[in-house]
Each structure stands twice: as C-alpha cells, then as structure tokens.
Write an enzyme that holds these catalytic residues in place. Structure first.
Site, PDB file in Angstrom:
ATOM      1  N   PRO A   1       0.765  -1.255   0.000  1.00  0.00           N
ATOM      2  CA  PRO A   1       0.000   0.000   0.000  1.00  0.00           C
ATOM      3  C   PRO A   1       0.795   1.304   0.000  1.00  0.00           C
ATOM      4  CG  PRO A   1       0.010  -0.919   2.180  1.00  0.00           C
ATOM      5  CD  PRO A   1       0.718  -1.924   1.299  1.00  0.00           C
ATOM      6  N   CYS A   2       1.531   1.552  -1.073  1.00  0.00           N
ATOM      7  CA  CYS A   2       2.268   2.813  -1.171  1.00  0.00           C
ATOM      8  C   CYS A   2       1.322   4.005  -1.318  1.00  0.00           C
ATOM      9  CB  CYS A   2       3.274   2.760  -2.321  1.00  0.00           C
ATOM     10  SG  CYS A   2       2.583   2.338  -3.915  1.00  0.00           S
TER      11      CYS A   2
END
Length: 161
Positions: A130-131
């Site tokens: 989850p950047c």
C-alpha cells in the site's frame, strides 16, 4: 514460468504478472496504464486461471470486503528498498503515514526522505503493497506510480469501508 493477465478494476485495467510453478502463482508485479511496467513482455504467457485467487482478493478489496491481502508475492530490490517496502506492508488499512515517518520507522535519517520516496516509487506491487497510503509531510497527495487520481480513489475507497 512467467505468466500474466489483465483485469478490469475501478482504477481501470490492471496488469498482473507472476511466476507460476505448478498450482501456485507468486505475484511479482501489479501495474496500471501509464506506467512503463504496464507493457507485456514477449516471454510472458497469458494465463488468467493462474491468478484466480489473487483476482478474487482484489475484487473483494475493491468491494470494501477485504482489508489485508493474503497473497504470495516476491519483488526484487535493494536492501534499502526491501526495508521501505516492509514498512509499507505494515501501514494499516484506512490509515496514512508520511514519507518522514517511513524513514524514521526504518531507522533512516530525516535527510533520507527523498531516497524513501524513490524506493516507494519503485514498488512493483501497487495496491497489494500500500504505497498509496503514504502522504507528504503536510498531508498532501504526492507522487503515485499509478497517478494521483488513482491514489485519491484508493484512499477514498479505504475511508468509505
């Protein structure tokens, strides 16, 4: 054997790439249109069935029914990139952190924020890792390999759920 498929999503078409061995597929890339990585390499074989479990989890995520992926994945990167990516994996669903926080979490000096940003930008597993949950120091939406609009969509999806 290197395999791929594409799926439709609320963000547009996604390219999934993996390594298939028997009945197991290890995910190695999730890419979106506009990225260089969205191109299909000629040595990859189209095999939608190899990604059935991964696609089911992505669909559940987009439906707001899944908050943590249970997908076997692998990604090559430097030791520093691996540290940053591990920190990304630990950001809880629906929460955000800053680039500075990621630097602090991995024990890097504050001056390493740009290097942290570069490592995040090299993340080959968009959505899964989850950047999109990383914001600028002032809370602003900053770079996302899939585009700022898609980053906003992902954050809104997680807040709505």
């Amino acid at each position: 054997m290197s395999v791929y498929t594409t799926i439709d999503s609320p963000l547009g078409e996604l390219l999934l790439v993996g390594e298939s061995l028997g009945n197991t597929t290890t995910l190695t890339r999730v890419a979106m249109p506009g990225q260089k990585a969205f191109a299909v390499q000629p040595d990859r074989i189209h095999d939608a069935a190899a990604f059935d479990g991964i696609v089911a989890q992505l669909r559940a995520y987009f439906a707001g029914e899944l908050t943590r992926f249970d997908i076997e994945f692998a990604s090559a990167g430097s030791e520093f990139q691996q540290q940053v990516w591990q920190a990304l994996d630990e950001i809880p669903y629906g929460e955000t952190v800053t680039y500075g926080r990621i630097a602090a979490d991995i024990g890097a000096p504050r001056a390493a924020v740009r290097a942290v940003g570069a490592a995040i930008g090299a993340n080959p597993l968009l959505i899964i890792r989850p950047c999109h949950r990383v914001l600028g120091a002032n809370g602003s939406l900053t770079g996302y390999a899939g585009g700022i609009e898609r980053k906003q969509q992902l954050l809104e999806l997680e807040r709505a759920a």
